[in-house]
Design a protein around this motif. Structure first.
Motif, short mmCIF file in Angstrom:
data_model
loop_
_atom_site.label_atom_id
_atom_site.label_comp_id
_atom_site.label_asym_id
_atom_site.label_seq_id
_atom_site.Cartn_x
_atom_site.Cartn_y
_atom_site.Cartn_z
N ALA A 1 76.87 -47.16 78.21
CA ALA A 1 76.98 -46.33 77.00
C ALA A 1 77.72 -47.11 75.91
O ALA A 1 77.31 -47.09 74.74
N ASN A 2 78.82 -47.78 76.27
CA ASN A 2 79.58 -48.55 75.30
C ASN A 2 78.79 -49.72 74.73
O ASN A 2 78.90 -50.06 73.55
N GLU B 1 86.95 -49.25 75.17
CA GLU B 1 85.79 -49.71 75.93
C GLU B 1 84.73 -50.29 75.00
O GLU B 1 84.05 -51.27 75.35
N HIS C 1 76.64 -44.29 83.19
CA HIS C 1 77.68 -45.32 83.29
C HIS C 1 78.28 -45.62 81.92
O HIS C 1 77.54 -45.93 80.97
N GLN C 2 79.58 -45.52 81.85
CA GLN C 2 80.28 -45.72 80.59
C GLN C 2 80.06 -47.13 80.04
O GLN C 2 79.96 -47.33 78.83
N HIS C 3 79.98 -48.10 80.95
CA HIS C 3 79.77 -49.49 80.51
C HIS C 3 78.49 -49.60 79.69
O HIS C 3 78.47 -50.22 78.62
#
Length: 831
Positions: free
Chosen positions: A268-269, A539, A264-266
């Protein structure tokens, strides 16, 4: 045993002949032992007692840590919560919960309550069973169609409800027939299925944003956990499987966090990490430093009390030298004499402990009344077995601390010298080395406590001078809870609060009206934090930028007198349902997003809850004003940046109304209640208080520590002054002949005063020097409680040292004045 009984009887007869001496010693020991027992009773209830749940050592709290956003403990989103449940094996289960204010409506007068929403297994994990009715079951978590909230004609089936014992008593008279009844919570039908035990509390750390006392519990519908991963709203409680260590559980969560960052990019950011903490440790973490510091403070008081009593007993032992010598001449061994003296000390300590327990009980009750800030489980403070055992231990320690030196001193007196008509003791400071050392120690310990109290006073003074960014004087606040399920449409809710504002402004004497959620220093910020950024924000920046979203009814910044820096304030038309989305940002946010630029007329993206999609979205908001930054969570930290939005932007949280009036705003409360009831009797008015009360609460911890440390420092100073007075007085009596000779040879009164006063100042300055050195290191342990002053503040150190020298000089001056009244003729005759 027979010998011990005889020793005790002998000691009691001796003390009965000297009631004043006995009373002073018992009072001194009672203060020292009682203060220790009182603080330990608090520490025991807060720090040492296990949580009142089944197998509490297995309970843990699970948090998200967001390093890129500088957030140590974040709440958990619904999807993350489901992953915890589905992808771990070391845990017996996970329960998610959150709390909101609401109201019981539909029967009788509307009552403001706190509603807890939880997964169906919370009480199973806590191993708590209702005393009436049943626990939640899986079927209670049936999914609910979000569209039902936008349909005014929808029929919502009653959901299961478990109420607190307190609500059951006060609202329903402990009627067991309440089971099966349907009551309305914010317009939502709820069937009562159980009542929790009388002593049940949901103990959680402040980060959770959940109060201890929750009136009713409902089950979160199962599909509500399927929203966005960046919507963090759940406090997660879990239980480890038997035999699983916290380290094993953390290792499994580390692996899960790594998978979430990959998937999930969230995450990761945000560089999301999952933290597993002992529930007990999380709850007491913020309270432990305070209580440990207070335990050290009362230990100092006990040491000073023991030193004082030891001095008194040393003087008494000197007066009993002939008695002890006679007993030795009649065959009493040195060991037998020491045992007799220690028995007398033990009897005194026992009386002191009994008096101390009374003081501890009274002091514990007083501490509960003081309601120290953020001390969990303080309602459990009392004299249980562990406190009594601690008191016994402190008493035994005190016996050895104050009894050994007098006992050995008495038993070691030279028999031949003592049986002479006059002893050979020369007197003076040099002849009383033990008493001198004890007094120096008393002064040193007193100085440490006084400096601690001085530093806390400076901190409290600095806190009172902090400008929070608003004017709290003459601002009345109260909470209104517009029933969510009765008025689920966002536009309708906005119109209701607009109408209430209009009604309030028409009340005679009202000069300004507004409302906000959440109110500064009132808690609830956990549910009002969101991301932000300009259009095109990355992000990484989106996740790193966190601000307080403050939903306001226009007029709020006027009531609070928050300074306008640029642009305009929100106006009533901004809160109309069809109005353009606008916002007012604070100077801190403006400097971060648009440094050196004018943000007026620019757009900023904010997190917005879409009620139709039942999901979080990014929504553009037009910036129309800039205001001064406000400290809203603590006076000691600047806090996050903030953005003020019309209530209609997210109109589902309870509102705190703020008003100013031409006269006493409390006098308008009946009129306010009348207007709200005329609008809708299902809207309760609660938490009526002045805004200054919230600011006072923000200083509660510092004030609490200052109050107790000041009390202990005052006791220590008094005991030290008495101890010094006793030593100097005894020294004067020993040197009566010397003083008589000096005066007979023409010595002036002032020279005699200087002689005696000099002895006292030598002791005092020695203690102050030692105390300054000890304080330099000791105050480092309380540096986290200080604000606006350093742990080694030279002004405080100097002022307290001078003050202590002055007090001890006064204690020495009294016997010095007595010395100059000695008749030389009487002194030379040795009378």
């Amino acid at each position: 045993m027979e010998t011990l009984v005889k020793d005790i009887r002998y000691a009691l007869r001796g003390f009965a002949k000297r009631p004043a001496f006995t009373a002073v010693v018992v009072l001194t020991l009672g203060i020292g032992i009682g203060s220790n027992a009182a603080i330990f009773s608090v520490a025991n209830a807060v720090l040492f007692q296990p949580l009142p749940f089944g197998n509490p050592e297995e309970l843990v709290l699970v948090w998200n840590r967001l390093p890129n956003a500088n957030v140590e403990r974040a709440l958990v989103s619904g999807p993350d919560f489901l992953d915890y449940r589905n992808e771990t094996t070391q845990f017996a289960g996970f329960a998610g919960a959150f709390a909101l204010s609401g109201a019981i409506t539909g029967e009788g007068r509307a009552e403001d309550i706190t509603m807890g929403w939880t997964s169906e297994n919370l009480f199973e994990i806590l191993q708590v069973k209702p005393v009436v009715g049943r626990d939640f079951v899986l079927e209670d978590a049936a999914p609910m169609d979000p569209k039902i909230f936008s349909d005014p004609n929808a029929v919502i089936p009653p959901g299961a409800l478990i109420m607190s014992y307190g609500l059951w008593q006060r609202r329903f008279g402990s009627d067991p027939g309440v089971l099966g009844r349907t009551i309305l919570l914010d317009g939502l039908p709820s069937e009562v299925v159980g009542v929790l035990p009388r002593d049940f509390r949901i103990y959680l750390p402040p980060d959770a944003g959940m109060p201890t006392d929750i009136d009713v519990w409902r089950v979160i519908p199962s599909n509500f956990a399927e929203n966005a991963r960046d919507a963090q709203w759940l406090t997660v409680v879990s239980r480890l499987k038997p035999g699983v260590t916290p380290e094993q559980a953390q290792h499994e969560m580390d692996a899960l966090a790594a998978r979430l960052r990959e998937q999930h990019q969230h995450h990761a950011n945000a560089n999301t990490q999952i933290v597993v903490n002992s529930m007990h440790e999380d709850i007491v973490e913020h309270a432990r430093p305070v209580l440990l510091a207070l335990l050290v403070a009362v230990a100092f008081v006990l040491l000073i009390a023991c030193a004082n009593v030891a001095n008194v007993l040393l003087i008494r032992a000197t007066s009993r030298q002939r008695e002890i010598a006679v007993r030795a001449a009649l065959g009493g061994s040195r060991g037998r004499l020491i045992r007799q003296m220690m028995t007398e000390s033990a009897v005194l300590a026992t009386f002191g402990a009994a008096f101390g327990l009374l003081l501890a009980w009274w002091g514990g009750q007083l501490l509960v009344v003081m309601k120290p800030a953020n001390l969990p489980r303080v309602e459990n403070v009392g004299l249980d077995g562990l406190v009594v055992l601690y008191t016994v231990g402190a008493t035994v320690l005190a016996v050895f601390l104050f009894g050994l030196a007098p006992a050995f001193r008495a038993a070691s007196s030279a028999l031949a010298d003592v049986l002479k008509e006059r002893g050979s003791e020369s007197g003076g400071v040099r002849g009383n080395k033990v008493r001198t050392a004890l007094v120096i120690s008393e002064v040193a310990l007193s100085l440490v406590l006084l400096i601690g109290a001085g530093l806390m006073f400076q901190s409290l003074k600095q806190l009172r001078n902090v400008d929070p960014g608003f004017d709290s004087e003459d601002v009345l606040t109260f909470t209104i809870s517009v029933p969510f399920f009765k008025y689920s449409d966002f536009g309708v809710r906005a119109n209701i609060v607009n109408e209430l504002r209009r009604r309030f402004t028409e009340i005679p004497g009202m000069t300004a009206v507004g409302a906000v959620t959440p109110l500064p220093f009132a808690g609830g910020e956990q549910y009002a934090v969101g991301s932000y950024g300009p259009r095109g924000v990355s992000e990484e920046d989106w996740n790193a930028n966190k601000a307080d979203y403050r939903m306001v009814v226009p007029g709020y910044t006027d009531v609070m007198k928050i300074r306008l820096i640029g642009g305009r304030r929100l106006i009533p038309s901004d809160n109309e349902p069809d109005a353009l989305d606008v916002g007012v940002i604070d100077e801190k946010l403006a400097a971060r997003v648009w440094p050196g630029q004018d943000p007026m007329g620019k757009e900023i993206l904010l997190s917005w809850f879409n009620p139709e999609a039942f999901a979080m979205e990014r929504r553009p908001v037009l910036v129309v004003g800039i205001v001064e930054h406000v400290r809203a969570t603590t006076l000691t930290a600047d806090g996050r940046e903030a953005i003020y939005l019309p209530y209609k932007f997210q109109p589902f949280l309870p509102l705190s109304v703020t008003v100013r009036a031409a006269g006493d705003p409390l006098g308008l409360v009946p009129l306010i209640r009348r207007e709200v009831e005329a609008m809708d009797p299902d809207i309760p008015v609660s938490d009526v208080r002045m805004m200054t009360g919230y600011l006072s609460d923000a200083m509660a911890q510092t004030r609490f520590i200052f109050t107790l440390v000041s009390v202990f420092a005052g006791l220590a100073l008094t005991l030290a002054a008495i101890g010094l007075y006793g030593v100097i007085s005894y020294s004067v009596r020993q040197r009566t002949r010397e003083i008589g000779v000096r005066m007979a040879l023409g010595a002036h009164e002032s020279s005699v005063v200087r002689l005696v006063l000099g002895h006292g100042l030598v002791l005092s300055l020695s203690g102050v020097g030692l105390g300054l050195l000890a304080a330099f290191f000791a105050t480092r342990t309380v540096s986290s409680f200080l604000y606006g002053v350093g742990a080694a503040d030279p002004l405080t150190y100097t002022g307290i040292a001078v003050f202590l020298v002055g007090v001890t000089a006064l204690a020495s001056y009294v016997p010095a004045r007595r010395a100059v009244r000695v008749d030389p003729v009487v002194a030379l005759r040795g009378e």
